[in-house]
Scaffold this active site. Structure first.
Site, mmCIF file in Angstrom:
data_model
loop_
_atom_site.group_PDB
_atom_site.id
_atom_site.type_symbol
_atom_site.label_atom_id
_atom_site.label_comp_id
_atom_site.label_asym_id
_atom_site.label_seq_id
_atom_site.Cartn_x
_atom_site.Cartn_y
_atom_site.Cartn_z
ATOM 1 C CE1 TYR A 49 -3.820 -2.504 5.250
ATOM 2 C CE2 TYR A 49 -3.196 -0.262 4.675
ATOM 3 C CZ TYR A 49 -3.573 -1.535 4.296
ATOM 4 O OH TYR A 49 -3.691 -1.839 2.962
ATOM 5 C CB SER A 106 -0.855 -0.024 1.269
ATOM 6 O OG SER A 106 -1.337 1.254 1.562
ATOM 7 C CE LYS A 127 -1.447 -4.475 3.287
ATOM 8 N NZ LYS A 127 -1.777 -5.758 2.661
HETATM 9 N N1 LIG Z 1 -8.727 -1.565 -1.300
HETATM 10 C C1 LIG Z 1 -7.750 -0.685 -1.056
HETATM 11 O O1 LIG Z 1 -7.983 0.512 -1.035
HETATM 12 C C2 LIG Z 1 -6.335 -1.178 -0.830
HETATM 13 C C3 LIG Z 1 -5.280 -0.257 -0.919
HETATM 14 C C4 LIG Z 1 -3.978 -0.711 -0.696
HETATM 15 C C5 LIG Z 1 -3.744 -2.049 -0.392
HETATM 16 N N2 LIG Z 1 -4.796 -2.899 -0.303
HETATM 17 C C6 LIG Z 1 -4.529 -4.311 0.055
HETATM 18 O O2 LIG Z 1 -5.014 -5.149 -0.967
HETATM 19 C C7 LIG Z 1 -5.469 -6.385 -0.410
HETATM 20 C C8 LIG Z 1 -6.873 -6.659 -0.918
HETATM 21 O O3 LIG Z 1 -7.704 -5.568 -0.598
HETATM 22 P P1 LIG Z 1 -9.250 -5.559 -0.934
HETATM 23 O O4 LIG Z 1 -9.666 -4.146 -1.025
HETATM 24 O O5 LIG Z 1 -9.547 -6.489 -2.039
HETATM 25 O O6 LIG Z 1 -9.822 -6.138 0.430
HETATM 26 P P2 LIG Z 1 -11.049 -7.140 0.698
HETATM 27 O O7 LIG Z 1 -11.316 -7.110 2.156
HETATM 28 O O8 LIG Z 1 -12.165 -6.872 -0.243
HETATM 29 O O9 LIG Z 1 -10.396 -8.557 0.297
HETATM 30 C C9 LIG Z 1 -9.593 -9.285 1.195
HETATM 31 C C10 LIG Z 1 -10.084 -10.713 1.172
HETATM 32 O O10 LIG Z 1 -9.259 -11.472 2.064
HETATM 33 C C11 LIG Z 1 -10.079 -12.327 2.829
HETATM 34 N N3 LIG Z 1 -9.340 -12.611 4.062
HETATM 35 C C12 LIG Z 1 -9.008 -11.738 5.054
HETATM 36 N N4 LIG Z 1 -8.292 -12.360 6.000
HETATM 37 C C13 LIG Z 1 -8.151 -13.657 5.597
HETATM 38 C C14 LIG Z 1 -7.512 -14.793 6.147
HETATM 39 N N5 LIG Z 1 -6.857 -14.728 7.300
HETATM 40 N N6 LIG Z 1 -7.571 -15.977 5.464
HETATM 41 C C15 LIG Z 1 -8.236 -16.044 4.266
HETATM 42 N N7 LIG Z 1 -8.863 -14.996 3.707
HETATM 43 C C16 LIG Z 1 -8.817 -13.809 4.368
HETATM 44 C C17 LIG Z 1 -11.377 -11.587 3.020
HETATM 45 O O11 LIG Z 1 -12.484 -12.452 3.265
HETATM 46 C C18 LIG Z 1 -11.514 -10.871 1.674
HETATM 47 O O12 LIG Z 1 -12.234 -11.662 0.754
HETATM 48 C C19 LIG Z 1 -5.372 -6.240 1.105
HETATM 49 O O13 LIG Z 1 -4.199 -6.878 1.541
HETATM 50 C C20 LIG Z 1 -5.268 -4.736 1.301
HETATM 51 O O14 LIG Z 1 -4.542 -4.399 2.465
HETATM 52 C C21 LIG Z 1 -6.085 -2.506 -0.525
#
Ligand SMILES: NC(=O)c1ccc[n+]([C@@H]2O[C@H](COP(=O)([O-])OP(=O)(O)OC[C@H]3O[C@@H](n4cnc5c(N)ncnc54)[C@H](O)[C@@H]3O)[C@@H](O)[C@H]2O)c1
Length: 370
Positions: A154, A130, A158
């Site tokens: 958070y 991120s 990362k």
């Molecule tokens: N969406 C954003 O703005 C953003 C920005 C920067 C980084 N990220 C990173 O990208 C990744 C995906 O983000 P997203 O927006 O798709 O989030 P999201 O919450 O929609 O997807 C994450 C998925 O991981 C699953 N999950 C969580 N913990 C788990 C575990 N212990 N075992 C198995 N499954 C698990 C959840 O059920 C979910 O389906 C994350 O790591 C997040 O930190 C997201």
């Protein structure tokens, strides 16, 4: 798809970014395999993915912290690479519950890597990092050489993960790692079949705006109107989730082809203000977005956008969709799914693409293993 189609594990593949990456990888000739515990996603996404791709959707339900389970999944599907999305992602919540964030995000990555280490074929991993690792940057645009100064548990989690991957590479050069520092993913698949489905009050601007547009929330609060930006509101680098998904395909391809590791920003390189998003959304939806100004939030910065030249050089990738498409597709998703994946599918079904008959990929039903 054949016996030899390379499988790629997507931990957290049922989530917002993972589901769009599923589609992009399938279109690029891979067999994505979802591993998700559905702690922040809905199983209905699997049916939508089957509709979109016209193929079966392998999904293994379970927790990435269960290393033996992850190892068994990697072996059974003969995965050649993994993309690690699974984790928790709300900055504010991480301040309240740091241990939960470190366990899920840091221990989750460790568990995946230990599982991969037990296989012979899978040494390539793409990691969802991120832009928050940069903290409050001295200037914009932000390039990958900027110092990392994470300001929340958070963001710390990362950066810890990035450091774990660096140590692993140093210990054994057969590991190939692609760290992707996302800026602000928004939008949805243009069909409106998959999109962002936050539970509770959205943390991010775009889902909040879409919920105001459908009348779920009365008005948007714009935090800060006196920043040193053209209209006084905060500027961010919004990136269409389909472009982000394509970035993951490029990352997987780069690791499997060249074998070199990388850390790159994924953004558009363009900043858009909060009011710029509101105006673009009003144009896309034809609806007014009532808003009110509120004081600045602690920790928010005036401007945050990426230098994306490294991603272009290393991955040959760049974002192609602008803020208008981001708003159009967010609106499309919200209109068709006012309650996200809990929306009754009769309306959605009317808009689904015609099923592919006699698909060589077998029945278009998700395959869920408990
Ligand atoms: N969406 C954003 O703005 C953003 C920005 C920067 C980084 N990220 C990173 O990208 C990744 C995906 O983000 P997203 O927006 O798709 O989030 P999201 O919450 O929609 O997807 C994450 C998925 O991981 C699953 N999950 C969580 N913990 C788990 C575990 N212990 N075992 C198995 N499954 C698990 C959840 O059920 C979910 O389906 C994350 O790591 C997040 O930190 C997201």
């Amino acid at each position: 798809m054949t016996e030899n189609t390379p499988s790629v594990l997507l931990t957290g593949g049922a989530g917002y970014i993972g589901s769009h990456t599923f589609v992009a990888l399938a279109e690029a000739g891979y067999q994505p395999v979802i591993l998700d515990d559905f702690s922040n996603s809905h199983p209905a996404v699997l049916e939508r993915l089957a509709q979109l791709t016209g193929r079966r959707v392998p999904c293994e339900k379970g927790n990435v912290l269960d290393t033996a389970f992850v190892a068994e999944v990697l072996q059974r599907h003969r995965c050649v690479a993994a993309v690690h999305f699974a984790g928790v992602k709300a900055v504010g919540e991480s301040v309240q519950q740091p241990l939960m964030y470190y366990r899920n995000n840091v221990s989750g990555l460790l568990s995946l890597l230990e599982a991969m280490a037990g296989t012979t074929a899978c040494r390539s991993v793409v990691f969802s990092s991120s832009a928050t690792v940069y903290g409050n940057p001295a200037s914009v645009p932000i390039d990958e050489g900027f110092p990392c100064a994470p300001e929340s548990p958070y963001a710390q989690s990362k950066l810890m993960c990035e450091n774990i991957l660096a140590s692993l590479r140093a210990s054994d050069p057969s590991w190939r790692t692609g760290v992707l520092r996302y800026f602000n993913p928004v939008g949805a698949h243009p069909t409106g079949l998959i999109g962002e489905d936050p539970s509770g009050i959205p943390n991010n601007l775009m889902p909040f705006v879409t919920q105001v547009a459908v009348g779920k929330r009365a008005r948007l609060q714009v935090f800060g109107s006196d920043y040193p930006t053209p209209d006084g509101t905060g500027v961010r680098d919004y990136l269409h989730v389909s472009d982000l998904a394509d970035g993951h395909v490029a990352a997987v391809q780069a690791l499997l082809a060249k074998g070199e590791s990388f850390t790159v920003n994924l953004g558009t390189g363009q900043g858009t203000s909060v009011l710029g998003v509101v105006r673009a959304f009003e144009r896309a939806s034809g609806r007014p977005i009532p808003f009110e100004f509120a004081p600045r939030r602690a920790g928010d910065v005036a401007q945050y956008f990426a230098d994306v030249s490294l991603a272009r050089g290393v991955l040959g990738w760049r974002a192609t969709r602008g803020i208008e498409e981001m708003c159009r597709d967010s609106w499309h998703w919200q209109q068709r799914n006012p309650d996200g994946y809990r929306t009754q599918t009769s309306d959605t079904a009317m808009h689904m693409p015609a099923p592919v008959r006699n698909s060589p990929n077998g029945p278009m039903r998700p395959v869920v293993s408990a």
